[in-house]
Design an enzyme around this catalytic site. Structure first.
Site, PDB file in Angstrom:
ATOM      1  N   ASP A   1       2.406 -14.096   5.000  1.00  0.00           N
ATOM      2  CA  ASP A   1       3.114 -13.023   5.707  1.00  0.00           C
ATOM      3  C   ASP A   1       4.299 -12.624   4.832  1.00  0.00           C
ATOM      4  O   ASP A   1       5.314 -13.313   4.770  1.00  0.00           O
ATOM      5  CB  ASP A   1       3.575 -13.549   7.070  1.00  0.00           C
ATOM      6  CG  ASP A   1       4.384 -12.530   7.862  1.00  0.00           C
ATOM      7  OD1 ASP A   1       4.604 -11.414   7.358  1.00  0.00           O
ATOM      8  OD2 ASP A   1       4.795 -12.857   8.989  1.00  0.00           O
TER       9      ASP A   1
ATOM     10  N   GLU B   1       6.864  -9.536   4.158  1.00  0.00           N
ATOM     11  CA  GLU B   1       7.345  -8.305   4.783  1.00  0.00           C
ATOM     12  C   GLU B   1       8.860  -8.266   4.736  1.00  0.00           C
ATOM     13  O   GLU B   1       9.485  -9.033   4.007  1.00  0.00           O
ATOM     14  CB  GLU B   1       6.852  -8.241   6.226  1.00  0.00           C
ATOM     15  CG  GLU B   1       7.251  -9.461   7.062  1.00  0.00           C
ATOM     16  CD  GLU B   1       6.852  -9.346   8.517  1.00  0.00           C
ATOM     17  OE1 GLU B   1       7.389  -8.435   9.187  1.00  0.00           O
ATOM     18  OE2 GLU B   1       6.013 -10.161   8.980  1.00  0.00           O
TER      19      GLU B   1
ATOM     20  N   ASP C   1      -1.756 -12.747  17.129  1.00  0.00           N
ATOM     21  CA  ASP C   1      -0.973 -13.676  16.315  1.00  0.00           C
ATOM     22  C   ASP C   1       0.215 -14.139  17.131  1.00  0.00           C
ATOM     23  O   ASP C   1       0.796 -13.374  17.901  1.00  0.00           O
ATOM     24  CB  ASP C   1      -0.538 -13.039  14.998  1.00  0.00           C
ATOM     25  CG  ASP C   1       0.296 -11.782  15.180  1.00  0.00           C
ATOM     26  OD1 ASP C   1       1.536 -11.892  15.261  1.00  0.00           O
ATOM     27  OD2 ASP C   1      -0.287 -10.681  15.236  1.00  0.00           O
TER      28      ASP C   1
END
Length: 281
Positions: free
Chosen positions: A169, A171, A80
């Site tokens: 994503d 987090e 990534d």
């Protein structure tokens, strides 16, 4: 003559003291909520908006161990990338065995990856199966607004056999408190707002990238997404470890941020035909 009374009447102090005590109690309860604080911890360097990248908080919060052991289960290497990598040497990665990639497209509703075209098209042109990811900032705009921004700026999907579904994503917050000032229920609602909107726009369920410890802290280890959204879990150690509730197995494991050519390396839980199957839906 009226009697002279000096000073403030004592009876007026009690309501003020009681009100102050109530305010302090309310503030204490508010700060006790997961992610209730919005400011960055004292002494923490706050990066510029837009610079967040996948796995940025993993080592700080979960630590780092060794590399994964060899496994009898066939897995497919992937990477990534974000604007931090700039122009990526896709040919070098391909020759090293990397067969798929995810590229940061957007963050919040205020940032687009300046290296997106080279990274997204370059990985495709070298032969990789690739997709895009969105770095969520749940304290700036709604899940629906961010899903729409993502789809409109590189996060779409097509059934061409080489485009993976988009990734949420979600987090640690690099700009402040780890849960973005949301309660656990509020975070679950925000994630559902994003994933529902993404599916409505693309026909695909978004992959969810997270770390187990963050998911426990900020969603209360909610088990409501495992039946629909593939899991991409971050853990930099010899084994994948405990998974968030609701997912019996991970689809992707981000196992290091210090791999060759680009830092973030991952293992897809299956051979290349399974990567292609995820792309095709």
């Amino acid at each position: 003559m009226p009697a002279h009374r000096s000073g403030t009447p004592r009876t007026s102090r009690r309501p003020r003291l009681a009100a102050a005590g109530t305010l302090l109690t309310s503030l204490a309860l508010l700060l006790a909520l997961p992610g209730a604080a919005t400011a960055a911890p004292a002494g923490k360097d706050v990066p510029s908006r837009g610079t967040a990248r996948m796995g940025q908080g993993v080592i700080e919060h979960d630590g780092q161990g060794g590399l994964p052991r060899d496994s009898r289960v066939v897995q497919t290497e992937g990477v990534d990338v974000s604007s931090h990598q700039g122009n990526v040497a896709w040919g070098t990665l391909w020759n090293s065995g990397v067969k798929w990639a995810y590229v940061k497209a957007t963050e919040g509703t205020y940032y687009k990856n300046t290296s997106f075209a080279q990274q997204y098209n370059g990985s495709y042109n070298i032969g990789m199966i690739r997709g895009a990811y969105h770095f969520a900032t749940p304290n700036t705009t709604s899940g629906a607004a961010q899903a729409n921004y993502f789809v409109d700026n590189g996060g779409g999907w097509s059934r061409d056999g080489k485009t993976l579904p988009g990734v949420l994503d979600i987090e640690w917050n690099p700009y402040g408190a780890q849960c973005y000032g949301l309660s656990q229920a509020g975070m679950v609602n925000w994630i559902r707002d994003f994933t529902t909107t993404y599916r409505a726009r693309t026909g695909r369920d978004a992959v969810i990238y997270t770390a187990t410890s963050w998911w426990k802290d900020c969603t209360g280890n909610n088990a409501g997404f495992g039946a629909t959204n593939p899991l991409w879990v971050a853990r930099y150690n010899t084994t994948v470890g405990e998974l968030p509730a609701g997912w019996p197995v991970q689809t992707i494991w981000q196992y290091t941020s210090t791999g060759p050519v680009v830092g973030d390396h991952n293992r897809f839980n299956g051979a290349i035909d399974r990567v292609r199957a995820l792309a095709n839906g």
